[in-house]
Design an enzyme around this catalytic site. Structure first.
Site, PDB file in Angstrom:
ATOM      1  N   GLY A 198       0.687  -1.007  -0.035  1.00 13.70           N
ATOM      2  CA  GLY A 198      -0.061   0.407  -0.191  1.00 13.70           C
ATOM      3  C   GLY A 198       0.982   1.795   0.006  1.00 13.70           C
TER       4      GLY A 198
ATOM      5  N   GLY B 261       1.121   5.672   1.682  1.00 10.91           N
ATOM      6  CA  GLY B 261       0.578   6.380   3.250  1.00 10.91           C
ATOM      7  C   GLY B 261       1.409   8.154   2.106  1.00 10.91           C
TER       8      GLY B 261
ATOM      9  N   GLY C  28       5.469   7.533   2.361  1.00  9.81           N
ATOM     10  CA  GLY C  28       5.405   6.638   0.835  1.00  9.81           C
ATOM     11  C   GLY C  28       5.708   5.534   1.259  1.00  9.81           C
ATOM     12  N   LYS C  29       5.856   4.574   0.079  1.00 12.32           N
ATOM     13  CA  LYS C  29       5.092   2.602  -0.038  1.00 12.32           C
ATOM     14  C   LYS C  29       5.373   1.974   1.538  1.00 12.32           C
ATOM     15  CE  LYS C  29       5.543   3.822  -4.918  1.00 12.32           C
ATOM     16  NZ  LYS C  29       6.050   3.268  -6.151  1.00 12.32           N
TER      17      LYS C  29
ATOM     18  N   ASP D 101      -2.962   9.527  15.598  1.00 12.39           N
ATOM     19  CA  ASP D 101      -3.606   9.367  14.149  1.00 12.39           C
ATOM     20  C   ASP D 101      -4.251   7.400  14.148  1.00 12.39           C
ATOM     21  OD1 ASP D 101      -4.999   9.770  11.801  1.00 12.39           O
ATOM     22  OD2 ASP D 101      -2.907   9.127  11.113  1.00 12.39           O
TER      23      ASP D 101
HETATM   24  N1  LIG Z   1       2.664  -3.859   9.449  1.00 15.96           N
HETATM   25  C1  LIG Z   1       2.053  -4.058   8.320  1.00 15.96           C
HETATM   26  N2  LIG Z   1       1.390  -5.258   7.630  1.00 15.96           N
HETATM   27  C2  LIG Z   1       1.243  -5.353   6.883  1.00 15.96           C
HETATM   28  N3  LIG Z   1       0.309  -4.536   6.106  1.00 15.96           N
HETATM   29  C3  LIG Z   1       0.565  -2.932   6.209  1.00 15.96           C
HETATM   30  C4  LIG Z   1       1.523  -3.113   7.318  1.00 15.96           C
HETATM   31  N4  LIG Z   1       1.706  -1.573   7.296  1.00 15.96           N
HETATM   32  C5  LIG Z   1       1.085  -0.590   6.039  1.00 15.96           C
HETATM   33  N5  LIG Z   1       0.515  -2.042   5.795  1.00 15.96           N
HETATM   34  C6  LIG Z   1      -0.695  -1.634   4.495  1.00 15.96           C
HETATM   35  O1  LIG Z   1       0.370  -0.418   3.676  1.00 15.96           O
HETATM   36  C7  LIG Z   1      -0.901   0.507   3.873  1.00 15.96           C
HETATM   37  C8  LIG Z   1      -0.206   1.570   3.518  1.00 15.96           C
HETATM   38  O2  LIG Z   1       0.282   2.153   5.221  1.00 15.96           O
HETATM   39  P1  LIG Z   1       0.840   2.983   5.536  1.00 15.96           P
HETATM   40  O3  LIG Z   1       1.005   3.198   6.750  1.00 15.96           O
HETATM   41  O4  LIG Z   1       1.907   3.766   4.933  1.00 15.96           O
HETATM   42  O5  LIG Z   1      -0.100   4.583   4.989  1.00 15.96           O
HETATM   43  P2  LIG Z   1      -1.926   4.726   5.611  1.00 15.96           P
HETATM   44  O6  LIG Z   1      -1.538   4.252   7.339  1.00 15.96           O
HETATM   45  O7  LIG Z   1      -2.493   4.020   4.382  1.00 15.96           O
HETATM   46  O8  LIG Z   1      -1.719   6.125   5.328  1.00 15.96           O
HETATM   47  P3  LIG Z   1      -0.777   7.282   6.285  1.00 15.96           P
HETATM   48  O9  LIG Z   1       0.708   7.320   7.360  1.00 15.96           O
HETATM   49  O10 LIG Z   1      -0.738   8.529   5.548  1.00 15.96           O
HETATM   50  O11 LIG Z   1      -1.698   8.111   7.501  1.00 15.96           O
HETATM   51  C9  LIG Z   1      -1.811  -0.415   4.390  1.00 15.96           C
HETATM   52  O12 LIG Z   1      -4.074   0.538   4.188  1.00 15.96           O
HETATM   53  C10 LIG Z   1      -1.366  -1.387   4.873  1.00 15.96           C
HETATM   54  O13 LIG Z   1      -2.619  -2.445   3.849  1.00 15.96           O
END
Ligand SMILES: Nc1ncnc2c1ncn2[C@@H]1O[C@H](COP(=O)(O)OP(=O)(O)OP(=O)(O)O)[C@@H](O)[C@H]1O
Length: 330
Positions: free
Chosen positions: A100, A102, A105-106, A226
């Site tokens: 995913g 955020g 970053g990725k 958050d």
């Molecule tokens: N530890 C993890 N295990 C499995 N999937 C994960 C994990 N961390 C993140 N992801 C996946 O990656 C995606 C992006 O995660 P990230 O924490 O970067 O951003 P976000 O929560 O969508 O947004 P932001 O950081 O912008 O608040 C998530 O929606 C999730 O699907």
């Protein structure tokens, strides 16, 4: 091209078993990877080809940047590599697929070639960090140091309801920070804008998990800032883990905050108006909004613009769902 760590490069506290003497080292590491892939046909489908002992790596050598799988550490060396099959490596982590994206970053699913375990590697762009959060009159380097300090604190957190941070790779040259996180198979408990109410028993179970995780965080003087369903990940056995510490903050004696962070609809009333407020109650409010979303599948306070949302949070009583009968255990 030697992949064997010398006495100088070998971390002093590393477990001797992590290093196999002589040229047999890389084949032994790859055997663990092969076993892991062969056990999991879905995983195998994501590979360009099976890493094979003896097949040379084309660009760079990830095993030159060895780090022990059993240590929590920050390394400053990132080696990218591609093997003969096109598999990409970040140090000893083989990139499998994108999980995913955020704000910063990725997030990529990676396999650790040391032990065949899966990790979620979050690639944080320093430039985006600076633009979004750290640009202030004091200069970005101080703020980035604070961010690294926060990461160091997060590395010490160990709780079943908190996503564990295993390693930090701070790649100064590429201006990126790689957070090697525990992989949580089920992904977010609710996807963005696809909220469906849970049965109350399930909402109750999830809520208990988040309470335990948040209590642990606050006990260790960490504010999450958050909390929302997208940042709550689900394990294969149905437990919840709090994730995404992108705007979290560590406090010393007082948890007073003077700026808002996180997602408007989950903000507490005092954070919408006051210039200074306490951090822990704001997390607890967001926890309550999460419970509301779990039970009713909708937000208690919403609006078309951010000022509309803030107005609703401060002045409205919540949507009609507030008056629906719910189980006394909730
Ligand atoms: N530890 C993890 N295990 C499995 N999937 C994960 C994990 N961390 C993140 N992801 C996946 O990656 C995606 C992006 O995660 P990230 O924490 O970067 O951003 P976000 O929560 O969508 O947004 P932001 O950081 O912008 O608040 C998530 O929606 C999730 O699907």
């Amino acid at each position: 091209m030697s992949a064997i760590p010398t006495e100088q490069t070998r971390p002093p506290e590393a477990d001797a078993r992590d290093f196999v003497e002589g040229e047999t080292q890389r084949p032994q590491l790859l055997i663990a990877v092969q076993e892991r892939i062969l056990q999991d046909p879905i995983l195998a489908g994501h590979f360009a080809g099976l890493p094979t002992p003896g097949v040379p790596l084309l660009i760079g050598d990830p095993f030159n940047a060895l780090s022990s799988p059993h240590q929590l550490r920050t390394s400053h060396r990132l080696v990218r590599a591609v093997d003969a099959f096109g598999n990409k490596y970040l140090n000893q982590y083989i990139v499998i697929k994108l999980l995913g994206c955020g704000r910063y970053g990725k997030v990529k699913l990676c396999l650790n070639a040391f032990d065949g375990k899966l990790f979620a590697v979050k690639v944080v762009d320093r430039k985006r960090l600076r633009d979004r959060r750290f640009l202030n009159e004091d200069g970005d380097s101080i703020m980035l140091q604070e961010y690294v300090h926060e990461i160091a604190t997060l590395k010490k957190l160990h709780h079943p309801n908190i996503v564990a941070l295993h390693e930090v790779i701070d790649d100064v040259q590429q201006r990126k920070v790689y957070l090697v996180l525990e992989y949580v198979e089920g992904g977010p408990v609710m996807e963005d804008n696809r909220w469906i109410a849970f049965p109350e028993e399930l909402a109750q179970k999830y809520f208990r998990d988040i309470c335990c995780g948040l209590d642990y965080l606050h006990y260790h003087k960490v504010l999450h800032r958050d909390l929302k369903p997208e940042n709550l990940l689900q394990t294969a056995d149905g437990r919840i883990k709090i994730s995404d510490f992108g705007v979290s903050q560590v406090f010393e004696t007082t948890d007073a905050l003077s700026s808002t962070a996180g997602t408007p609809a989950f903000l507490a009333p005092e954070a919408c108006t006051k210039s200074s407020f306490e951090g822990r109650p704001v997390d607890v409010w967001a926890l309550g909004v999460c419970l509301y979303v779990f039970v009713f599948g909708t937000l208690p306070f919403s609006g078309k613009t951010i000022p509309d949302i803030y107005h609703a949070i401060q002045h409205k009583q919540g949507s009609a769902a507030f008056f629906s009968p719910i189980h006394c255990n909730l």
